[in-house]
Design a protein around this motif. Sequence first.
Motif, PDB file in Angstrom:
ATOM      1  N   ALA A  26       0.842  -0.924  -0.001  1.00  0.00           N
ATOM      2  CA  ALA A  26       0.551   0.145  -0.390  1.00  0.00           C
ATOM      3  C   ALA A  26       0.586   1.401  -0.229  1.00  0.00           C
ATOM      4  O   ALA A  26       1.628   1.267   1.046  1.00  0.00           O
ATOM      5  CB  ALA A  26      -0.859  -0.339   1.161  1.00  0.00           C
ATOM      6  N   ASP A  27       0.252   1.946  -1.136  1.00  0.00           N
ATOM      7  CA  ASP A  27       1.720   3.379  -0.602  1.00  0.00           C
ATOM      8  C   ASP A  27       1.430   3.988   0.302  1.00  0.00           C
ATOM      9  O   ASP A  27       0.059   4.013   1.141  1.00  0.00           O
ATOM     10  CB  ASP A  27       0.494   4.967  -1.511  1.00  0.00           C
ATOM     11  N   THR A  28       2.624   4.726   1.289  1.00  0.00           N
ATOM     12  CA  THR A  28       2.358   4.973   2.560  1.00  0.00           C
ATOM     13  C   THR A  28       1.628   5.853   2.688  1.00  0.00           C
ATOM     14  O   THR A  28       0.898   6.849   3.756  1.00  0.00           O
ATOM     15  CB  THR A  28       4.027   5.456   2.719  1.00  0.00           C
ATOM     16  N   LYS A  29       1.542   7.060   1.623  1.00  0.00           N
ATOM     17  CA  LYS A  29       0.219   7.921   1.592  1.00  0.00           C
ATOM     18  C   LYS A  29      -1.177   7.196   1.470  1.00  0.00           C
ATOM     19  O   LYS A  29      -1.659   8.349   1.508  1.00  0.00           O
ATOM     20  CB  LYS A  29       0.644   9.727   0.403  1.00  0.00           C
ATOM     21  N   ASN A  30      -1.373   5.760   1.941  1.00  0.00           N
ATOM     22  CA  ASN A  30      -3.276   5.869   1.185  1.00  0.00           C
ATOM     23  C   ASN A  30      -3.161   4.853   2.320  1.00  0.00           C
ATOM     24  O   ASN A  30      -3.122   3.979   3.051  1.00  0.00           O
ATOM     25  CB  ASN A  30      -3.423   5.197  -0.057  1.00  0.00           C
ATOM     26  N   THR A  47       9.000  -0.658   4.910  1.00  0.00           N
ATOM     27  CA  THR A  47       8.495   1.060   3.704  1.00  0.00           C
ATOM     28  C   THR A  47      10.116   0.473   2.676  1.00  0.00           C
ATOM     29  O   THR A  47      10.627   0.730   2.282  1.00  0.00           O
ATOM     30  CB  THR A  47       8.631   1.736   4.718  1.00  0.00           C
ATOM     31  N   ASP A  48       9.035  -0.290   1.604  1.00  0.00           N
ATOM     32  CA  ASP A  48      10.405   0.226   0.225  1.00  0.00           C
ATOM     33  C   ASP A  48       9.923   1.331  -0.472  1.00  0.00           C
ATOM     34  O   ASP A  48       8.838   1.968  -0.930  1.00  0.00           O
ATOM     35  CB  ASP A  48       9.235  -1.045  -0.629  1.00  0.00           C
ATOM     36  N   LYS A  49      11.131   2.574  -0.014  1.00  0.00           N
ATOM     37  CA  LYS A  49      11.695   3.029  -0.229  1.00  0.00           C
ATOM     38  C   LYS A  49      11.643   3.248  -2.465  1.00  0.00           C
ATOM     39  O   LYS A  49      11.926   2.466  -2.803  1.00  0.00           O
ATOM     40  CB  LYS A  49      12.626   3.791   0.041  1.00  0.00           C
ATOM     41  N   ASN A  62       4.137   0.569   1.593  1.00  0.00           N
ATOM     42  CA  ASN A  62       4.497  -0.171   3.060  1.00  0.00           C
ATOM     43  C   ASN A  62       4.196  -1.669   1.982  1.00  0.00           C
ATOM     44  O   ASN A  62       3.546  -1.854   1.962  1.00  0.00           O
ATOM     45  CB  ASN A  62       2.843   0.756   4.074  1.00  0.00           C
ATOM     46  N   ARG A  63       4.862  -2.524   2.979  1.00  0.00           N
ATOM     47  CA  ARG A  63       4.514  -3.890   2.722  1.00  0.00           C
ATOM     48  C   ARG A  63       4.199  -4.564   4.183  1.00  0.00           C
ATOM     49  O   ARG A  63       5.040  -4.312   5.083  1.00  0.00           O
ATOM     50  CB  ARG A  63       5.852  -4.594   1.847  1.00  0.00           C
ATOM     51  N   TYR A  64       2.689  -5.326   3.599  1.00  0.00           N
ATOM     52  CA  TYR A  64       2.385  -6.446   4.740  1.00  0.00           C
ATOM     53  C   TYR A  64       2.590  -7.952   4.360  1.00  0.00           C
ATOM     54  O   TYR A  64       1.987  -7.822   3.685  1.00  0.00           O
ATOM     55  CB  TYR A  64       1.297  -5.915   5.343  1.00  0.00           C
ATOM     56  N   CYS A  65       2.354  -8.705   5.178  1.00  0.00           N
ATOM     57  CA  CYS A  65       1.821  -9.854   5.336  1.00  0.00           C
ATOM     58  C   CYS A  65       1.313 -10.741   5.798  1.00  0.00           C
ATOM     59  O   CYS A  65       1.620 -10.150   7.033  1.00  0.00           O
ATOM     60  CB  CYS A  65       3.749 -10.972   5.185  1.00  0.00           C
TER      61      CYS A  65
END
Length: 75
Positions: A26-30, A47-49, A62-65
């Motif tokens: 998900a986009d960090t801004k979303n 967080t993948d820059k 942002n990466r979630y699992c």
Amino acid sequence: MVSASVRKICEIAFNDLHLNKLTLIADTKNIASNKVAQKCGFTFVATDKDDVVRYGKFHDMNRYCLLKQDYLKNQ
């Protein structure tokens, strides 16, 4: 509505397809998308820059699992 859709995808992925892990980005801004991930039991990983290019600009994601074992605990 979106949370229900994500939960259904998790159900199919783990119960029917027998996957072990799902990853959601998900986009960090979303803010809404990040809340859906958390609400559905996904764990923040990193967080993948500059991970995705959209409209000619790089965006941090942002990466979630969610692991099958964690999904099953909460069912």
